[in-house]
Design an enzyme around this catalytic site. Structure first.
Site, PDB file in Angstrom:
ATOM      1  N   SER A  74     -12.045 -67.615 104.102  1.00 29.78           N
ATOM      2  CA  SER A  74     -10.866 -67.578 104.969  1.00 29.78           C
ATOM      3  C   SER A  74     -10.933 -68.767 105.924  1.00 29.78           C
ATOM      4  O   SER A  74     -11.858 -68.868 106.748  1.00 29.78           O
ATOM      5  CB  SER A  74     -10.857 -66.272 105.777  1.00 29.78           C
ATOM      6  N   HIS A  77      -8.484 -68.314 101.243  1.00 28.14           N
ATOM      7  CA  HIS A  77      -7.644 -67.329 101.942  1.00 28.14           C
ATOM      8  C   HIS A  77      -7.114 -67.959 103.219  1.00 28.14           C
ATOM      9  O   HIS A  77      -7.889 -68.518 104.005  1.00 28.14           O
ATOM     10  CB  HIS A  77      -8.491 -66.087 102.270  1.00 28.14           C
ATOM     11  N   ASP A  82      -4.820 -67.232 106.611  1.00 25.49           N
ATOM     12  CA  ASP A  82      -4.257 -66.150 107.434  1.00 25.49           C
ATOM     13  C   ASP A  82      -3.135 -66.652 108.319  1.00 25.49           C
ATOM     14  O   ASP A  82      -3.369 -67.479 109.193  1.00 25.49           O
ATOM     15  CB  ASP A  82      -5.355 -65.554 108.333  1.00 25.49           C
ATOM     16  N   MET A  88      -0.433 -65.625 111.133  1.00 26.68           N
ATOM     17  CA  MET A  88      -0.148 -64.558 112.101  1.00 26.68           C
ATOM     18  C   MET A  88       0.960 -65.018 113.051  1.00 26.68           C
ATOM     19  O   MET A  88       0.991 -66.176 113.449  1.00 26.68           O
ATOM     20  CB  MET A  88      -1.402 -64.254 112.929  1.00 26.68           C
ATOM     21  N   HIS A 133      -2.035 -64.908 103.320  1.00 24.60           N
ATOM     22  CA  HIS A 133      -1.949 -63.534 103.827  1.00 24.60           C
ATOM     23  C   HIS A 133      -0.988 -63.541 105.011  1.00 24.60           C
ATOM     24  O   HIS A 133      -1.321 -64.064 106.079  1.00 24.60           O
ATOM     25  CB  HIS A 133      -3.362 -63.091 104.252  1.00 24.60           C
ATOM     26  N   MET A 169       0.529 -62.007 107.926  1.00 24.89           N
ATOM     27  CA  MET A 169       0.477 -60.949 108.939  1.00 24.89           C
ATOM     28  C   MET A 169       1.629 -61.225 109.907  1.00 24.89           C
ATOM     29  O   MET A 169       1.436 -61.649 111.052  1.00 24.89           O
ATOM     30  CB  MET A 169      -0.880 -60.970 109.674  1.00 24.89           C
ATOM     31  N   MET A 205      -7.413 -54.250 104.268  1.00 28.20           N
ATOM     32  CA  MET A 205      -7.968 -54.778 105.514  1.00 28.20           C
ATOM     33  C   MET A 205      -9.153 -53.899 105.917  1.00 28.20           C
ATOM     34  O   MET A 205      -9.020 -52.678 106.042  1.00 28.20           O
ATOM     35  CB  MET A 205      -6.920 -54.782 106.621  1.00 28.20           C
ATOM     36  N   ASP A 217     -10.769 -57.637 103.032  1.00 27.89           N
ATOM     37  CA  ASP A 217     -10.620 -58.708 104.001  1.00 27.89           C
ATOM     38  C   ASP A 217     -11.065 -58.280 105.388  1.00 27.89           C
ATOM     39  O   ASP A 217     -10.425 -57.446 106.024  1.00 27.89           O
ATOM     40  CB  ASP A 217      -9.124 -59.080 104.032  1.00 27.89           C
TER      41      ASP A 217
HETATM   42  C1  DX5 Z   1      -8.189 -61.100 110.143  1.00 25.53           C
HETATM   43  C2  DX5 Z   1      -8.015 -61.926 108.881  1.00 25.53           C
HETATM   44  C3  DX5 Z   1      -9.273 -62.033 108.046  1.00 25.53           C
HETATM   45  C4  DX5 Z   1     -10.364 -62.754 108.763  1.00 25.53           C
HETATM   46  C5  DX5 Z   1     -11.674 -62.551 108.044  1.00 25.53           C
HETATM   47  O1  DX5 Z   1      -6.932 -60.801 110.679  1.00 25.53           O
HETATM   48  O2  DX5 Z   1      -7.030 -61.338 108.045  1.00 25.53           O
HETATM   49  O3  DX5 Z   1      -8.985 -62.758 106.834  1.00 25.53           O
HETATM   50  O4  DX5 Z   1     -10.072 -64.130 108.789  1.00 25.53           O
HETATM   51  O5  DX5 Z   1     -12.665 -63.151 108.823  1.00 25.53           O
HETATM   52  P1  DX5 Z   1     -14.161 -62.582 108.810  1.00 25.53           P
HETATM   53  O6  DX5 Z   1     -14.639 -62.726 107.390  1.00 25.53           O
HETATM   54  O7  DX5 Z   1     -14.896 -63.471 109.772  1.00 25.53           O
HETATM   55  O8  DX5 Z   1     -14.093 -61.144 109.257  1.00 25.53           O
HETATM   56 ZN    ZN Z   2      -6.698 -62.230 105.903  1.00 26.56          ZN
END
Ligand code: DX5
Ligand code: ZN
Length: 224
Positions: free
Chosen positions: A7, A32, A34, A36, A65, A67, A136, A174
């Protein structure tokens, strides 16, 4: 074969391409990313320019992903920016059937994401359409959080459901995945493992990827 999906939220953004290449040297087929919006998740992270930069930085697939609220508004934009896989939060979709089919109509793999407390039963017919389900195992918003163990029951339920109905979706997890817990997660039936801090937070991302994939592969064999 289990996939480790680094990620990039945990990567060094002053040298993103280089840091991704370091992880990729360990054998990465999917990154991956993220996204947000500060509303669905209590944080802001990356947007289109970073997806476009990641697209230029690697030949590996990009798993975006979302969010965000009302993801339908941006699905095509992220695919045109370079996303190969797009996952949307079940909790943010009023018309999940239409959203999943929209992603697929744009030529990307469609994933549906469940927050830790959202039951697998809310997916039901979505499992006939989705290419993957992302569970998640932390509350969305930040990297470096602790793994939430009760999510393993959801992975087992999805695996059993997939087998019973002969479905093909991949199971992705994740949040809080490390070399110490990845075996038990693989034994629960997970195929794709998102790992942020346990890859980019280490001095040798490639070695971290190799070690996690090895642990996941031997656990999956034991479970076969
Ligand atoms: C959190 C993200 C995850 C996060 C994972 O909202 O969706 O993908 O980046 O990071 P680690 O592996 O450090 O928990
Ligand atoms: Zn994620």
């Amino acid at each position: 074969m289990p996939e480790i999906l680094p990620s990039i939220l945990a990567a060094d953004f002053t040298r993103l391409g280089q840091h991704m290449a370091q992880a990729e040297a360990g054998g990465v087929n999917i990154f991956h990313l993220d996204v947000m919006d500060g509303r669905f998740a209590p944080n802001f992270s990356i947007g289109i320019p970073i997806v476009e930069a990641a697209r230029r930085a690697t030949k590996a697939k990009l798993d975006v992903h979302l969010m965000i609220v009302e993801p339908d508004r941006y699905v095509q934009t992220f695919i045109r920016a370079g996303a190969d896989c797009v996952s949307v939060q079940q909790e943010a979709c009023t018309h999940l059937d239409r959203t999943l089919r929209l992603i697929q109509s744009e030529g990307a793999l469609a994933g549906v994401v469940l927050n830790p407390m959202t039951p697998v039963s809310t997916l039901h017919h979505a499992l006939d359409i989705a290419d993957y389900v992302l569970l998640m195992s932390v509350n969305p918003g930040f990297g470096g959080q602790k793994f939430i163990p009760y999510v393993l029951d959801k992975a087992r339920a999805l695996r059993d459901h997939r087998e019973r109905l002969g479905l093909k979706f991949a199971i992705e997890i994740d949040g809080g995945i490390t070399v110490d817990n990845i075996s038990i997660v693989a034994e629960a039936g997970v195929d794709w493992f998102v790992a942020g801090s346990s890859v980019f937070g280490t001095p040798d991302p490639a070695a971290a990827v190799v070690a996690m994939r090895k642990a996941a592969a031997s656990a999956a064999l034991r479970n076969a």
